[in-house]
Design an enzyme around this catalytic site. Structure first.
Site, PDB file in Angstrom:
ATOM      1  N   CYS A 116       0.696  -1.291  -0.020  1.00 12.26           N
ATOM      2  CA  CYS A 116       0.135  -0.092  -0.099  1.00 12.26           C
ATOM      3  C   CYS A 116       0.748   1.341  -0.060  1.00 12.26           C
ATOM      4  O   CYS A 116       0.276   2.346  -0.228  1.00 12.26           O
ATOM      5  CB  CYS A 116      -0.970   0.023   1.107  1.00 12.26           C
ATOM      6  SG  CYS A 116      -2.120  -1.508   1.207  1.00 12.26           S
ATOM      7  N   HIS A 257      -3.560   7.108   2.975  1.00  6.33           N
ATOM      8  CA  HIS A 257      -4.016   5.876   2.546  1.00  6.33           C
ATOM      9  C   HIS A 257      -5.348   5.590   2.880  1.00  6.33           C
ATOM     10  O   HIS A 257      -5.698   5.533   4.285  1.00  6.33           O
ATOM     11  CB  HIS A 257      -2.777   4.828   2.947  1.00  6.33           C
ATOM     12  CG  HIS A 257      -3.152   3.565   2.595  1.00  6.33           C
ATOM     13  ND1 HIS A 257      -3.762   3.228   1.371  1.00  6.33           N
ATOM     14  CD2 HIS A 257      -3.115   2.414   3.281  1.00  6.33           C
ATOM     15  CE1 HIS A 257      -3.876   1.890   1.255  1.00  6.33           C
ATOM     16  NE2 HIS A 257      -3.647   1.102   2.466  1.00  6.33           N
ATOM     17  N   ASN A 287     -10.299  -0.085   0.264  1.00  7.83           N
ATOM     18  CA  ASN A 287      -8.778  -0.079  -0.003  1.00  7.83           C
ATOM     19  C   ASN A 287      -8.135  -0.594  -1.360  1.00  7.83           C
ATOM     20  O   ASN A 287      -8.493  -1.678  -1.587  1.00  7.83           O
ATOM     21  CB  ASN A 287      -8.058  -0.855   1.114  1.00  7.83           C
ATOM     22  CG  ASN A 287      -6.554  -0.659   1.243  1.00  7.83           C
ATOM     23  OD1 ASN A 287      -5.987  -0.278   0.274  1.00  7.83           O
ATOM     24  ND2 ASN A 287      -6.131  -1.485   2.251  1.00  7.83           N
TER      25      ASN A 287
END
Length: 333
Positions: A116, A257, A287
């Site tokens: 990520c 994020h 996500n």
């Protein structure tokens, strides 16, 4: 001689049309809308349903969106970086295929995988190339087809992830008032057992047994990852402000994020930021791994003004994490 800095000059993105809602997941796994919403902040996520299409499809679409918006000649791009944890295939670079398909005929290209944190790390890499004077235009794409590695019988992961892609163009500028100012990037390999895919790599190659045991899906120990992520993202974002003698009042936007709403809130609180200054679209996309940061920039582009100080922060498997400070370089048209 003026110092060369790297500034974002264009943004593009793409999300698939199919929307997977919490209500749909209730029919697939033991969960419910309230449980998902209170623990993650996610309401829906986009899924790429097209047969035979992988991450490159998402990356190409995002790049084409940017190219069209910016009236950019792709032949002028020097480098294409595709930040992704879900490349089309091993060995053959997704970035190389993407770059060829969009007409970036003079660019070299490569994939970057730091889970990520891939897009954030890619920004720092691209900035370094530009600051060295070697390259002038770099296309950085964050793209992931997370649905390809999610087990929709595992409620620990299937509620979290979605598919999508975002892209930014970074260009050389001698205007020192804009561009990427500073980054703090971190990693800790002791965390790899908490978030990974159990099989399919060189450590445990694919076999009949690994397939039967469903070891080719994303695996996560949620509590451990959550604990590391809250501390990691919050600490590094606060450190970045302190190092640059800034406070929350000096920051126009936090681009975090989009993994979990509670992690985002903890980071904003640590930085002393009002919620109105935090980009949050996790409720729409979930996500999307390497795509979360550029998707935020895409969604908020119309609100960004030249001179805005922006902090981008991420946390990913490995563990990897970091934060970047940049000053926005243009008013949206």
């Amino acid at each position: 001689m003026s110092k060369i800095t790297a500034a974002i000059t264009a943004v593009g993105a793409y999300v698939p049309e199919f929307v997977l809602t919490n209500a749909m997941l209730e029919n697939m796994v033991e969960t419910n809308d309230e449980w998902i919403t209170t623990r993650t902040g996610i309401k829906e996520r986009r899924i790429l349903k097209a047969e035979g299409k992988g991450t490159s499809f998402l990356a190409i679409k995002a790049a084409q969106n940017l190219i069209q918006k910016a009236s950019l000649d792709p032949a002028t791009i020097d480098l294409v970086i595709v930040a992704t944890a879900t490349p089309d295939m091993k060995a053959a670079s997704t970035a190389s295929y993407t770059s060829t398909q969009i007409g970036a005929t003079n660019a070299f290209s490569y994939d970057m995988d730091s889970a990520c944190s891939s897009f954030l790390f890619g920004m720092s890499t691209a900035a370094s190339y530009i600051e060295s004077g070697r390259y002038k235009k770099i296309l950085l794409i964050g793209a992931d087809k997370m649905s390809s590695i999610v087990n929709y019988k595992d409620r620990a992961t299937c509620i979290i992830f979605g598919d999508g892609a975002g892209a930014v163009l970074l260009e050389a500028t001698e205007d020192e008032s804009i561009g990427i100012k500073d980054s703090i990037l971190k990693s800790d390999g002791s965390g790899r057992h908490y978030l990974h895919m159990k099989a399919g790599g060189s450590l445990k190659p694919a076999s009949v047994e690994t397939v039967l045991n469903k070891e080719h899906f994303a695996y996560q120990e949620g509590q451990a990852v959550f604990k590391f992520a809250v501390k990691g993202m919050a600490d590094v974002s606060a450190e970045l402000l302190e190092r640059n003698q800034l406070t929350g009042d000096d920051i126009a936007w936090l681009v975090p994020h989009q993994a979990n709403l509670r992690i985002i809130d903890a980071t904003a609180n640590r930085m002393g930021l009002d919620k109105e200054k935090v980009m949050i679209n996790i409720q729409k996309y979930g996500n999307t791994t390497a795509a979360t940061l550029p998707l935020c920039l895409w969604d908020w582009e119309s609100q960004l003004k030249k001179g805005d100080n922006i902090v981008l922060a991420a946390f990913g498997g490995g563990f990897t994490w970091g934060a970047t400070l940049l000053t926005w370089g243009y008013d949206s048209k």
